[in-house]
Write a protein that holds these residues in place. Structure first.
Motif, PDB file in Angstrom:
ATOM      1  N   ALA A   1       0.856  -1.185   0.000  1.00 48.99           N
ATOM      2  CA  ALA A   1       0.000   0.000   0.000  1.00 48.99           C
ATOM      3  C   ALA A   1       0.889   1.231   0.000  1.00 48.99           C
ATOM      4  O   ALA A   1       1.820   1.335   0.795  1.00 48.99           O
ATOM      5  CB  ALA A   1      -0.907   0.003   1.223  1.00 48.99           C
TER       6      ALA A   1
ATOM      7  N   ASP B   1       6.261  -3.342   5.802  1.00 52.60           N
ATOM      8  CA  ASP B   1       5.246  -4.398   5.869  1.00 52.60           C
ATOM      9  C   ASP B   1       4.762  -4.756   4.465  1.00 52.60           C
ATOM     10  O   ASP B   1       4.440  -5.914   4.195  1.00 52.60           O
ATOM     11  CB  ASP B   1       4.090  -4.053   6.821  1.00 52.60           C
TER      12      ASP B   1
ATOM     13  N   GLY C   1       5.773  -8.335   3.530  1.00 54.13           N
ATOM     14  CA  GLY C   1       4.517  -9.094   3.508  1.00 54.13           C
ATOM     15  C   GLY C   1       4.307  -9.782   2.167  1.00 54.13           C
ATOM     16  O   GLY C   1       3.876 -10.938   2.099  1.00 54.13           O
TER      17      GLY C   1
ATOM     18  N   ARG D   1       7.021 -12.644   1.786  1.00 50.80           N
ATOM     19  CA  ARG D   1       6.621 -13.868   2.500  1.00 50.80           C
ATOM     20  C   ARG D   1       5.529 -14.607   1.744  1.00 50.80           C
ATOM     21  O   ARG D   1       5.536 -15.829   1.641  1.00 50.80           O
ATOM     22  CB  ARG D   1       6.090 -13.527   3.898  1.00 50.80           C
ATOM     23  N   HIS D   2       4.580 -13.838   1.226  1.00 49.54           N
ATOM     24  CA  HIS D   2       3.480 -14.449   0.474  1.00 49.54           C
ATOM     25  C   HIS D   2       4.009 -15.171  -0.770  1.00 49.54           C
ATOM     26  O   HIS D   2       3.595 -16.296  -1.069  1.00 49.54           O
ATOM     27  CB  HIS D   2       2.468 -13.370   0.087  1.00 49.54           C
TER      28      HIS D   2
ATOM     29  N   ILE E   1      -4.094   9.897   5.472  1.00 48.36           N
ATOM     30  CA  ILE E   1      -4.523   8.566   5.879  1.00 48.36           C
ATOM     31  C   ILE E   1      -3.449   7.570   5.454  1.00 48.36           C
ATOM     32  O   ILE E   1      -2.744   7.788   4.465  1.00 48.36           O
ATOM     33  CB  ILE E   1      -5.904   8.222   5.275  1.00 48.36           C
ATOM     34  N   ARG E   2      -3.288   6.494   6.237  1.00 44.63           N
ATOM     35  CA  ARG E   2      -2.334   5.464   5.826  1.00 44.63           C
ATOM     36  C   ARG E   2      -3.080   4.215   5.354  1.00 44.63           C
ATOM     37  O   ARG E   2      -3.598   3.462   6.167  1.00 44.63           O
ATOM     38  CB  ARG E   2      -1.405   5.057   6.971  1.00 44.63           C
ATOM     39  N   PRO E   3      -3.106   3.983   4.053  1.00 44.70           N
ATOM     40  CA  PRO E   3      -3.773   2.787   3.545  1.00 44.70           C
ATOM     41  C   PRO E   3      -2.997   1.534   3.966  1.00 44.70           C
ATOM     42  O   PRO E   3      -1.795   1.589   4.208  1.00 44.70           O
ATOM     43  CB  PRO E   3      -3.718   2.945   2.023  1.00 44.70           C
ATOM     44  N   THR E   4      -3.708   0.423   4.060  1.00 43.16           N
ATOM     45  CA  THR E   4      -3.074  -0.861   4.351  1.00 43.16           C
ATOM     46  C   THR E   4      -3.711  -1.892   3.427  1.00 43.16           C
ATOM     47  O   THR E   4      -4.544  -1.538   2.593  1.00 43.16           O
ATOM     48  CB  THR E   4      -3.326  -1.296   5.807  1.00 43.16           C
ATOM     49  N   ASN E   5      -3.369  -3.165   3.631  1.00 40.41           N
ATOM     50  CA  ASN E   5      -4.035  -4.198   2.831  1.00 40.41           C
ATOM     51  C   ASN E   5      -5.517  -4.328   3.195  1.00 40.41           C
ATOM     52  O   ASN E   5      -6.248  -5.041   2.524  1.00 40.41           O
ATOM     53  CB  ASN E   5      -3.328  -5.551   2.971  1.00 40.41           C
TER      54      ASN E   5
ATOM     55  N   ARG F   1       2.338  -4.969  11.744  1.00 39.37           N
ATOM     56  CA  ARG F   1       2.811  -4.077  10.672  1.00 39.37           C
ATOM     57  C   ARG F   1       4.163  -3.478  11.015  1.00 39.37           C
ATOM     58  O   ARG F   1       4.520  -3.340  12.176  1.00 39.37           O
ATOM     59  CB  ARG F   1       1.819  -2.931  10.449  1.00 39.37           C
ATOM     60  N   LYS F   2       4.891  -3.099   9.981  1.00 37.32           N
ATOM     61  CA  LYS F   2       6.203  -2.475  10.146  1.00 37.32           C
ATOM     62  C   LYS F   2       6.227  -1.232   9.282  1.00 37.32           C
ATOM     63  O   LYS F   2       6.361  -1.357   8.082  1.00 37.32           O
ATOM     64  CB  LYS F   2       7.284  -3.464   9.708  1.00 37.32           C
ATOM     65  N   PRO F   3       6.068  -0.040   9.835  1.00 36.30           N
ATOM     66  CA  PRO F   3       5.873   0.280  11.249  1.00 36.30           C
ATOM     67  C   PRO F   3       4.419   0.068  11.693  1.00 36.30           C
ATOM     68  O   PRO F   3       3.510   0.066  10.865  1.00 36.30           O
ATOM     69  CB  PRO F   3       6.232   1.765  11.300  1.00 36.30           C
TER      70      PRO F   3
ATOM     71  N   ILE G   1      -1.142 -12.035   1.660  1.00 34.07           N
ATOM     72  CA  ILE G   1      -0.054 -11.377   2.387  1.00 34.07           C
ATOM     73  C   ILE G   1       0.235 -12.121   3.689  1.00 34.07           C
ATOM     74  O   ILE G   1      -0.656 -12.770   4.250  1.00 34.07           O
ATOM     75  CB  ILE G   1      -0.437  -9.888   2.655  1.00 34.07           C
TER      76      ILE G   1
ATOM     77  N   LEU H   1       2.063 -10.902   7.180  1.00 37.31           N
ATOM     78  CA  LEU H   1       2.706  -9.779   7.864  1.00 37.31           C
ATOM     79  C   LEU H   1       3.259 -10.241   9.205  1.00 37.31           C
ATOM     80  O   LEU H   1       2.584 -10.964   9.941  1.00 37.31           O
ATOM     81  CB  LEU H   1       1.686  -8.660   8.098  1.00 37.31           C
TER      82      LEU H   1
END
Lengths: 369, 369
Positions: free
Chosen positions: A159, A353, A357, A360-361, B160-164, B196-198, B254, B256
């Motif tokens: 992301a 991540d 991430g 690893r996947h 905003i911080r998007p993630t999976n 998560r990292k970070p 993923i 993580l």
């Protein structure tokens, strides 16, 4: 590592270093029946801290790669022995999915390069991420340059991390810049945005146009520099790893600040993160001796970062996407003359991540290790 | 703190604790003429590590709040004395823009609340961010619930911080969940995404609908818990602050992982970050005594997090937006019966550079401190 069952109920591990019993509760909180572990998410559906400390193993046996246990609370579970071995090797496991780091200087024979494959579930992506984690950077060739593809690229690994510069940002010479990157000036090797909290882990820089004769990209391995300083200038290493300095970014909408060492070590004294960005760095007022030592150490670090011994220099061509570990690799560019033509890069950030991430996947998918 | 010029060229600072000369180079690298500092960005346009260490002060004088210096390299610059005082107080400066932390338990008299103001350059936003940093959470009332307003909210503070999980995520009970949050189950107090990292710094949870009789929000101050453990169970505190555990998230796309202490301290042994999420936590295999101590310590921490002494419980109503410090505040929810009606929250993450960067900016704007 070798597993052994003693008295039908004690699980022992023999390694070259020692011989120990696996704690029954440690196994019990890894029991993976569907009453205990949600099978979709692999998350526990109970709080393991509520397990009775009196639980032990009633009986156990081993069949091929499977350790089968009946616990005294009636729970039956089996464990893949190869997975247990992996998990018991904490030191290796903590290194994450990319265990090899190859440090480099200007003698680096070949820049790590991969070819773009629009299928991000591909072996090319796996190779790209491996190289990235090994060298602290990788160049991906022939990445599409239309429609801000960098955003798609980032989101296909993990992301993208938007900042006050936007979801992505255009690096070209503009009159109303809010950062010197947006001028044609020479940029000293630096890490990006040490004033952010947290500092972005990975920077992407995608070359869209590069018609000028200058504007070469420069890179240096901050970890190689740090090791060199440790070896040759131990006093400098000590002050650089023990002095937190302040980094600051200001514009009309925001004031960003964060603190950190130019060379940060983890608790085991291994290299963790390099920060180098003297344009925006403010060392606190130390006693005279320490401050002068810091200034000399920083000067040495700056000299090394621009030196023929450590710096590599190359020109990005349209389609090249440079992916850099912003906690390890410093980047800069030579000055250019905007009258010669366009130089246009697009930049963005992602975090570890995302890269780890996905790696690893893909390891799981291709069964690579 | 008091400034003094001696021999027309030495700048001394007297504090209640000591008396020292400001190093000329330290001042010189803060000289702010337009040849040295880009006036738009406040960034240096030279590398301060190239300054000669022989530069000293030729002459100096003080006029009101201004220290005026001529350096031996010919540079003339003036410095705001009040700014110098601030910068020389490193300890205070390192605390960032929100210096007061008020720890709380279930005796907290009043939940920190602010009213929504769609103008994010307002004093309400300033107050909101102050409260957030002081208490580790704040509830903003009457935030618009249409069109995924949470994204706009986040981007109006910072980014905003998007993630999976997406740019934002919908928290409601669904059959094909990839996290237990998306079920109607009780959720133990936890911090989000320690894998998560970070680790995300701040979580936003915006209540869109809440028609069920259960589904109460629970919060606990992880720093208050940590201090309690330190005071009452020192051995537990030691093992919790010295054992890095692994957190893990898995789905089909993923894997993580990240490591960290349940209670992390900074280099000065101050509280830095709490991680608590036993569903996905894996302690490495320690020696028997340490492992049992860890299990007892974790159990105590879990008990305290659910205890009447520390936990607060309240119901979010549509429009409420809960903003939580994910490095300090644990959150959970009570179970609910989805047959009673809809319970729909929207969640998202932002980072400390957003909240602190905006807070510093608003301090500057309103001249508050």
């Amino acid at each position: 590592m070798k597993i052994e069952i003693i008295d039908n109920k004690k699980i022992f591990i023999n390694t070259s270093k020692n011989n120990f019993e696996i704690h029954p509760l440690w196994l019990r909180e890894r029991a993976n029946t569907k009453e205990l572990i949600d099978q979709l998410t692999e998350q526990r559906i109970y709080d393991p801290s509520t397990l009775s400390e009196t639980i032990t193993i009633k009986k156990a046996n081993i069949i091929e790669d499977s350790l089968n246990i009946e616990f005294t609370d009636g729970t039956l579970s089996n464990f893949k022995i190869s997975d247990l071995y992996k998990e018991l090797d904490t030191e290796t496991m903590m290194k994450g999915p990319a265990k090899i780091k190859t440090l480099w200087n200007s003698q680096l024979n070949k820049i790590p390069i991969t070819n773009f494959n629009k299928d991000f579930e591909s072996k090319e992506t796996f190779e790209m991420l491996k190289k990235f984690h090994e060298y602290g950077f990788v160049v991906i060739k022939n990445v599409p340059t239309k429609d801000n593809y960098i955003v798609n690229f980032a989101n296909s690994i993990g992301a993208i991390r938007p900042t006050n510069f936007g979801v992505y940002f255009d690096v070209k010479s503009i009159p109303e810049y809010n950062d010197l990157a947006y001028t044609p000036m020479h940029l000293f090797p630096h890490t990006d945005n040490p004033y952010r909290k947290p500092v972005p882990c990975i920077q992407l820089l995608h070359c869209i146009e590069n018609e000028v004769s200058g504007g070469h990209s420069t890179l240096v391995d901050g970890f190689a520099i740090a090791n060199h300083i440790k070896e040759k200038f131990n006093e400098y290493f000590d002050i650089l790893t023990s002095t937190k300095v302040r980094f600051r970014f200001v514009d009309k909408d925001i004031i960003l600040e964060n603190w950190g060492e130019l060379i940060e070590l983890d608790q085991n004294k291994n290299l963790k993160q390099v920060r180098y960005n003297t344009k925006i760095e403010y060392v606190p007022h130390l006693d005279k001796k320490s401050l002068e030592l810091f200034y000399n150490a920083r000067k040495k670090m700056g000299e090394l970062c621009c030196s023929n011994e450590f710096e590599i220099k190359f020109k990005l061509v349209p389609g090249d996407l440079l992916m850099m570990d912003n906690h390890r690799t410093l980047h800069g560019r030579t000055a250019y003359d905007p009258k010669e033509g366009m130089r246009h890069l697009q930049g963005g950030y992602i975090d570890f991540d995302s890269s780890e991430g996905k790696l690893r996947h893909l390891e799981r998918k291709f069964n690579f290790k």
